[in-house]
Design a protein around this motif. Structure first.
Motif, PDB file in Angstrom:
ATOM      1  N   ASN A   1     -23.133  36.160  10.219  1.00 13.06           N
ATOM      2  CA  ASN A   1     -22.097  35.160   9.957  1.00 13.06           C
ATOM      3  C   ASN A   1     -21.033  35.158  11.052  1.00 13.06           C
ATOM      4  O   ASN A   1     -20.510  34.100  11.439  1.00 13.06           O
ATOM      5  CB  ASN A   1     -21.436  35.419   8.597  1.00 13.06           C
ATOM      6  CG  ASN A   1     -22.341  35.068   7.437  1.00 13.06           C
ATOM      7  OD1 ASN A   1     -23.240  34.238   7.568  1.00 13.06           O
ATOM      8  ND2 ASN A   1     -22.121  35.706   6.298  1.00 13.06           N
ATOM      9  N   THR A   2     -20.714  36.338  11.549  1.00  9.35           N
ATOM     10  CA  THR A   2     -19.746  36.442  12.641  1.00  9.35           C
ATOM     11  C   THR A   2     -20.259  35.759  13.893  1.00  9.35           C
ATOM     12  O   THR A   2     -19.513  35.066  14.594  1.00  9.35           O
ATOM     13  CB  THR A   2     -19.427  37.923  12.921  1.00  9.35           C
ATOM     14  OG1 THR A   2     -18.925  38.529  11.727  1.00  9.35           O
ATOM     15  CG2 THR A   2     -18.396  38.058  14.030  1.00  9.35           C
ATOM     16  N   VAL A   3     -21.538  35.937  14.191  1.00 12.94           N
ATOM     17  CA  VAL A   3     -22.143  35.257  15.341  1.00 12.94           C
ATOM     18  C   VAL A   3     -22.037  33.744  15.200  1.00 12.94           C
ATOM     19  O   VAL A   3     -21.734  33.032  16.173  1.00 12.94           O
ATOM     20  CB  VAL A   3     -23.613  35.691  15.511  1.00 12.94           C
ATOM     21  CG1 VAL A   3     -24.351  34.741  16.459  1.00 12.94           C
ATOM     22  CG2 VAL A   3     -23.688  37.113  16.038  1.00 12.94           C
ATOM     23  N   ARG A   4     -22.256  33.245  13.998  1.00 16.10           N
ATOM     24  CA  ARG A   4     -22.160  31.800  13.779  1.00 16.10           C
ATOM     25  C   ARG A   4     -20.763  31.289  14.135  1.00 16.10           C
ATOM     26  O   ARG A   4     -20.613  30.222  14.744  1.00 16.10           O
ATOM     27  CB  ARG A   4     -22.477  31.464  12.320  1.00 16.10           C
ATOM     28  CG  ARG A   4     -23.923  31.709  11.923  1.00 16.10           C
ATOM     29  CD  ARG A   4     -24.219  31.147  10.546  1.00 16.10           C
ATOM     30  NE  ARG A   4     -25.568  31.468  10.118  1.00 16.10           N
ATOM     31  CZ  ARG A   4     -25.867  32.324   9.144  1.00 16.10           C
ATOM     32  NH1 ARG A   4     -24.895  32.948   8.484  1.00 16.10           N
ATOM     33  NH2 ARG A   4     -27.116  32.579   8.814  1.00 16.10           N
ATOM     34  N   ILE A   5     -19.747  32.055  13.771  1.00  8.28           N
ATOM     35  CA  ILE A   5     -18.363  31.648  14.092  1.00  8.28           C
ATOM     36  C   ILE A   5     -18.146  31.679  15.593  1.00  8.28           C
ATOM     37  O   ILE A   5     -17.555  30.756  16.166  1.00  8.28           O
ATOM     38  CB  ILE A   5     -17.358  32.557  13.366  1.00  8.28           C
ATOM     39  CG1 ILE A   5     -17.514  32.425  11.849  1.00  8.28           C
ATOM     40  CG2 ILE A   5     -15.928  32.214  13.792  1.00  8.28           C
ATOM     41  CD1 ILE A   5     -16.709  33.435  11.055  1.00  8.28           C
ATOM     42  N   PHE A   6     -18.624  32.717  16.252  1.00  7.32           N
ATOM     43  CA  PHE A   6     -18.452  32.793  17.706  1.00  7.32           C
ATOM     44  C   PHE A   6     -19.242  31.692  18.419  1.00  7.32           C
ATOM     45  O   PHE A   6     -18.833  31.227  19.487  1.00  7.32           O
ATOM     46  CB  PHE A   6     -18.847  34.170  18.230  1.00  7.32           C
ATOM     47  CG  PHE A   6     -17.785  35.221  18.046  1.00  7.32           C
ATOM     48  CD1 PHE A   6     -16.507  35.019  18.534  1.00  7.32           C
ATOM     49  CD2 PHE A   6     -18.061  36.412  17.391  1.00  7.32           C
ATOM     50  CE1 PHE A   6     -15.510  35.979  18.379  1.00  7.32           C
ATOM     51  CE2 PHE A   6     -17.078  37.376  17.223  1.00  7.32           C
ATOM     52  CZ  PHE A   6     -15.801  37.155  17.725  1.00  7.32           C
ATOM     53  N   ASN A   7     -20.355  31.276  17.843  1.00  2.09           N
ATOM     54  CA  ASN A   7     -21.058  30.109  18.385  1.00  2.09           C
ATOM     55  C   ASN A   7     -20.142  28.891  18.373  1.00  2.09           C
ATOM     56  O   ASN A   7     -20.042  28.152  19.369  1.00  2.09           O
ATOM     57  CB  ASN A   7     -22.311  29.798  17.555  1.00  2.09           C
ATOM     58  CG  ASN A   7     -23.467  30.732  17.836  1.00  2.09           C
ATOM     59  OD1 ASN A   7     -23.539  31.367  18.886  1.00  2.09           O
ATOM     60  ND2 ASN A   7     -24.390  30.826  16.890  1.00  2.09           N
TER      61      ASN A   7
END
Length: 251
Positions: free
Chosen positions: A34-40
């Motif tokens: 989920n954190t990766v999705r935000i950084f995307n």
């Protein structure tokens, strides 16, 4: 002139993201995918994941969570955490990571970096050192997440890493890590001036001014950031964020 790279350095424990303070107590941050999705969405250029207890606990690499991260991530990825062999590196690169970060096992197997760099190229390997001041103010390197002191001199060791084939050097100040007090300028400056490879500063960043300071006072090529991109502010709750592009360009 190239823009300074600002790299979120995200800490893994099993399949969760955490954040430590001086390599000791830690807080739960959230789910890494989920954190990766935000950084995307925030259009971050690069991410670094470190499984900080893997070497200390001699745990196998969690390839499942790395695969989940790589499948979701739009930007280049690096991973560190108990990488013991060329075969480990091959699996990590096959998953979709672009770089491996080697720290503790470089001490255990001096040929490890050389083998990976020869197979994948020097651009694929980040050498990592963790540095802490002793009671008497002397700088010492530690491996296994700050638990094992290494007696070789810092400058001698980074030269060995450079000769072995690292493409970059990650320097972490244990004393500053998670402190929000800014990078250890003297530490980063002394080491970065002794090597030819690009240096990534890590430990202590709390705001954009800290990044500007390290960029202007040293010759680092990149800044790793932790607390400032996973918390709202010091002492406040979790909030995944990233400096706006205009502020990074001004660095």
């Amino acid at each position: 002139m190239l823009r300074t790279r600002v790299i979120p350095c995200l800490l893994l424990k099993n399949e969760s993201l955490i954040k430590t303070v001086k390599f000791k107590e830690y807080n739960y941050i959230g789910d890494p995918v989920n954190t990766v999705r935000i950084f995307n969405e925030l259009e971050v250029d690069e991410l670094m994941f470190l499984d900080i207890f893997a070497s200390k606990e001699n745990r196998s690499i969690n390839f499942k969570i790395l695969k989940d991260i790589a499948n979701e991530c739009f930007m280049p990825l690096s991973y560190g955490g108990n990488i013991k062999s060329l075969e480990d590196a091959k699996r990590i690169f096959e998953i979709g990571f672009e770089k491996v970060v080697i720290n503790s096992n470089a001490f255990n197997n001096p040929k490890l970096i050389e083998e990976i760099a020869r197979y994948f190229g020097v651009q694929s390997v980040v050498g990592s050192i963790d540095v802490k001041k002793t009671f008497f103010g002397h700088l010492k390197m530690y491996s296994c997440h700050g638990r094992k002191k290494q007696n070789i001199s810092i400058l001698e060791w980074v030269k060995q890493l450079e000769n072995a084939g690292i493409g970059e050097l990650l320097i972490t100040s244990i004393d500053r890590e998670g402190s929000w007090e800014g990078y250890d300028i003297d530490l980063i400056k002394s080491i970065s001036e002794s090597v030819q490879v690009p240096v990534i500063a890590n430990g202590g960043c709390g705001n954009i001014e800290h990044i500007k300071e390290i960029v202007h006072k040293t010759n680092v090529s990149a800044c790793a950031v932790g607390s400032m991109v996973v918390y709202q502010k010091k002492g406040m709750g979790v909030l995944i964020n990233f400096p706006i592009a205009e502020d990074i360009v001004k660095l």
